[in-house]
Design a protein around this motif. Structure first.
Motif, mmCIF file in Angstrom:
data_model
loop_
_atom_site.group_PDB
_atom_site.id
_atom_site.type_symbol
_atom_site.label_atom_id
_atom_site.label_comp_id
_atom_site.label_asym_id
_atom_site.label_seq_id
_atom_site.Cartn_x
_atom_site.Cartn_y
_atom_site.Cartn_z
ATOM 1 N N ILE A 88 0.834 -1.210 0.000
ATOM 2 C CA ILE A 88 0.000 0.000 0.000
ATOM 3 C C ILE A 88 0.868 1.260 0.000
ATOM 4 O O ILE A 88 0.604 2.223 -0.747
ATOM 5 C CB ILE A 88 -0.937 -0.013 1.225
ATOM 6 N N ILE A 89 1.935 1.247 0.802
ATOM 7 C CA ILE A 89 2.829 2.420 0.859
ATOM 8 C C ILE A 89 3.554 2.595 -0.476
ATOM 9 O O ILE A 89 3.658 3.700 -1.034
ATOM 10 C CB ILE A 89 3.829 2.281 2.010
ATOM 11 N N LYS A 91 2.801 1.651 -3.497
ATOM 12 C CA LYS A 91 1.955 2.039 -4.634
ATOM 13 C C LYS A 91 1.791 3.562 -4.722
ATOM 14 O O LYS A 91 1.615 4.119 -5.806
ATOM 15 C CB LYS A 91 0.596 1.359 -4.486
ATOM 16 N N ASN A 92 1.873 4.233 -3.571
ATOM 17 C CA ASN A 92 1.680 5.687 -3.525
ATOM 18 C C ASN A 92 2.991 6.474 -3.619
ATOM 19 O O ASN A 92 2.983 7.706 -3.485
ATOM 20 C CB ASN A 92 0.949 6.083 -2.236
ATOM 21 N N GLY A 128 2.596 -2.215 -6.092
ATOM 22 C CA GLY A 128 1.546 -2.488 -5.101
ATOM 23 C C GLY A 128 1.792 -3.804 -4.354
ATOM 24 O O GLY A 128 2.929 -4.271 -4.233
#
Length: 656
Positions: A88-89, A91-92, A128
């Motif tokens: 999650i981290i 992917k951003n 991701g």
């Protein structure tokens, strides 16, 4: 001669110094208030499980493997959590940059806290969640949990078998112990109290072993395994978690000691209550006849109140252990969450490790709490075990000898200088001499308490003599086993006792392999056959627990038939016709004459008309033989027998 024996207590009497809990059938036994010796008693209880040590070794190995799979699971799930969080981290984050470049960029822009967070994990910017890696960790965790569950099932199966076999051996040992206890022990113990120890206390010990051993083993292994895994994650958080152990231990020990005294009182009151219920139930007719219901109810109410209070205090006090330890565990949970969150924010720990450690902290505190809560069961179980050990440690009869009577004995019985007393302070029989020749019928008469029944009890070795010798065919009865001694003896008691079963089975009790013809012949000789055909099921009529579906006289006839079928060489009749009517008594006397023919017989009688034809009449008073001879000789002597005979028949004439 056995000189190291327990002081016997007179049959059907209580020791003079034994306090009663009430009057009439509802009376019980005094309660012991001594504190339980927990440690040695627990070790002795566990000693009963030694024969199962090989099975326990397998149980321990399975427990280790099962716990290992369980404690490794949270760390694997922590890896899965890291895969999700980093995905999650990542992917951003801007793609095409390395993790270090992103960290440097964040620091340059003043976002040091986020940079610290990224430095504590492995992230691929722009990428991701790696579902392939996530599936690997999840399947591995699922496999471990399945294997751990299967091993736990097998462990529980083997442990249950071991516990059941241990309980079986304890029951068998207690039964065997009761066979070795002297009659004086049972005279001084209410039946309900002994039944409570054999049933309630034994069941409580079994449940304690069943519920605590497996849980205790898994709890200890879990604590050790979780401690190792916590150390592999974070020494600091492990130190915080371990700090609760001494606090929980001190609290549990303090509460446990308070509860232990209450558990001892609870099980003592349980045994006492059972004794009162058993006596009040078996003597319910007397209770009603004498109008003592209210007194019995009051005594029962007092004991029941004491049981309620001790049980409530025991359960309440011991029940405090678990919530107190839950509270301590929650304090530890808060501390780990705060410190772990700060370390994740500073990049010193990955989030998955903190998540795994929180699970470990729960896994660590839960078995600690379970171990503490098991003090409840252990205290209760050990209290019951001590009550069982009191029976197992009771003084036994003198050791059995290996000798036996010669085959085909003639029935020559001799008492030579026999001394006996139920209490050392109150001698009963001193220097008694008596001889019964083969085939003789010896009648024993005298006032109540003269020692008539005691004399035949000594012959049967229900009690051991203090001095002198009793012999059968010149063989000292203490030189042979009790079973060998009693094999040629037959006895019909004044107090009839029938076992649960059919009339046929009760008659055949004297000779288990008896044929139908022998049973019928014995029944006809004892005049059982006259009334048994009036019963719906005949010889297959089942005697109920109290024997109330046959009359007292009919029960006595069945016991006489039981003696008939054995055909003993020496016959003992203790007021054997006291419960039959006059007409039946004449018939039974004729049958008794046939039964006594050719064998030595001892007849205890209060009605002197029934022993006029006896070869020898012994007149006893205060444990001594004051006169002996046949009926005509004793009447002519005008001594103690003459007085008894005249008073008995004078009373009969006056009543007429």
């Amino acid at each position: 001669m056995n000189t190291n024996r327990r002081t016997p207590v007179k049959a059907n009497a209580r020791p003079k110094n034994a306090p009663r809990l009430g009057h009439g059938p509802g009376a019980g036994v005094a309660v012991a208030e001594k504190a339980v010796n927990f440690g040695p008693s627990l070790m002795r209880l566990l000693g009963f499980m030694k024969p199962e040590r090989s099975r326990f070794a397998v149980v321990v190995l399975m427990g280790i493997a099962s716990v290992a799979g369980t404690v490794v699971g949270p760390k694997i799930l922590g890896k899965a959590t890291d895969v999700i969080f980093t995905g999650i981290i990542g992917k951003n984050l801007p793609a095409g940059m390395t993790q270090q470049q992103v960290i440097d960029m964040l620091r340059a822009s003043g976002q040091d806290q986020l940079a610290d967070l990224l430095s504590g994990m492995t992230v691929v910017p722009g990428q991701g969640i790696d579902f392939s890696t996530l599936g690997h960790w999840l399947m591995l965790a699922l496999g471990l949990y399945l294997v751990a569950a299967a091993l736990g099932f097998l462990q529980n199966y083997l442990l249950n078998r071991a516990v059941q076999r241990t309980a079986f051996r304890m029951r068998d040992e207690m039964r065997a112990k009761m066979d070795r206890l002297p009659l004086s022990y049972f005279d001084s113990q209410p039946r309900g109290e002994l039944l409570s120890r054999m049933t309630n206390d034994m069941d409580n010990v079994q449940q304690t072993l069943q519920q605590t051993l497996g849980q205790l083993l898994n709890s200890v292994l879990t604590v050790l395994g979780v401690t190792v895994m916590m150390l592999s994650v974070s020494a600091l958080l492990t130190g915080i978690t371990v700090l609760i152990v001494p606090l929980a231990a001190v609290v549990s020990m303090f509460i446990g000691k308070k509860a232990q005294r209450q558990f001892v009182a609870m099980w003592d009151a349980t045994g006492e209550l059972n004794g009162q219920v058993e006596e009040a139930y078996t003597g319910h007719s007397l209770v009603k006849v004498f109008g003592r219901q209210r007194e019995v109810e009051a005594t029962f109410g007092q004991t029941n109140d004491r049981l309620f209070n001790s049980a409530f205090r025991a359960q309440f006090i011991s029940g405090i252990i678990m919530p107190v330890n839950f509270f301590i565990g929650n304090l530890n949970y808060v501390a780990i969450a705060v410190v772990g969150g700060l370390r994740v924010a500073s990049g010193q720990m990955p989030l998955g490790s903190v998540q795994a450690f929180i699970q470990y902290s729960r896994m660590f505190t839960q078995p600690i709490t379970q171990i503490a809560s098991m003090a409840n069961l252990l205290q209760s179980g050990v209290a019951s075990a001590e009550r069982i050990f009191e029976v197992l440690d009771a003084d036994e009869m003198s050791p059995e000898q290996s000798g036996s009577l010669p085959a085909g004995i003639s029935g020559h019985v001799a008492f030579r200088d026999v001394d006996f007393s139920y209490s050392p302070d109150h001698p009963l029989i001193q220097g008694l001499n008596m001889e019964a020749l083969p085939g003789q019928t010896v009648a024993i008469v005298g006032p109540t308490g003269a020692g008539k029944t005691t004399l035949v009890n000594l012959l049967e070795r229900f009690y051991e003599i203090d001095g002198g010798q009793i012999s059968i065919d010149d063989t000292d009865i203490t030189s042979i086993s009790r079973s060998a001694l009693r094999e040629p003896l037959g006895m019909v008691l004044q107090d009839t006792w029938l076992f649960g079963g059919t009339i046929r089975q009760n008659i055949a009790y004297g000779k288990p392999d008896a044929s139908e013809e022998e049973i019928t012949a014995a029944a006809e000789a004892a005049h059982v056959d006259q009334f048994v055909h009036r019963l719906p099921a005949g010889y297959q009529t089942v005697i109920n627990d109290e024997g109330t579906n046959v009359s007292a006289g009919e029960k006595q006839l069945i016991t006489i038939a039981r003696a008939f079928i054995k055909q003993p060489e020496v016959l003992i009749l203790d007021e054997a016709t006291s419960s039959v009517d006059t007409r039946t008594e004449l018939l039974v006397q004729q049958a008794m004459a046939r039964l006594r023919s050719g064998r030595t017989s001892f007849v205890i009688a209060h009605r002197l008309s029934t022993i006029r034809d006896a070869d020898l009449i012994l007149v006893m008073d205060h444990g001594a033989i004051v006169e002996q001879g046949n009926h005509d000789e004793l009447i002519a002597a005008k001594g103690a027998y003459y007085d008894l005979y005249q008073s008995q028949f004078a009373a009969a004439i006056n009543e007429a």
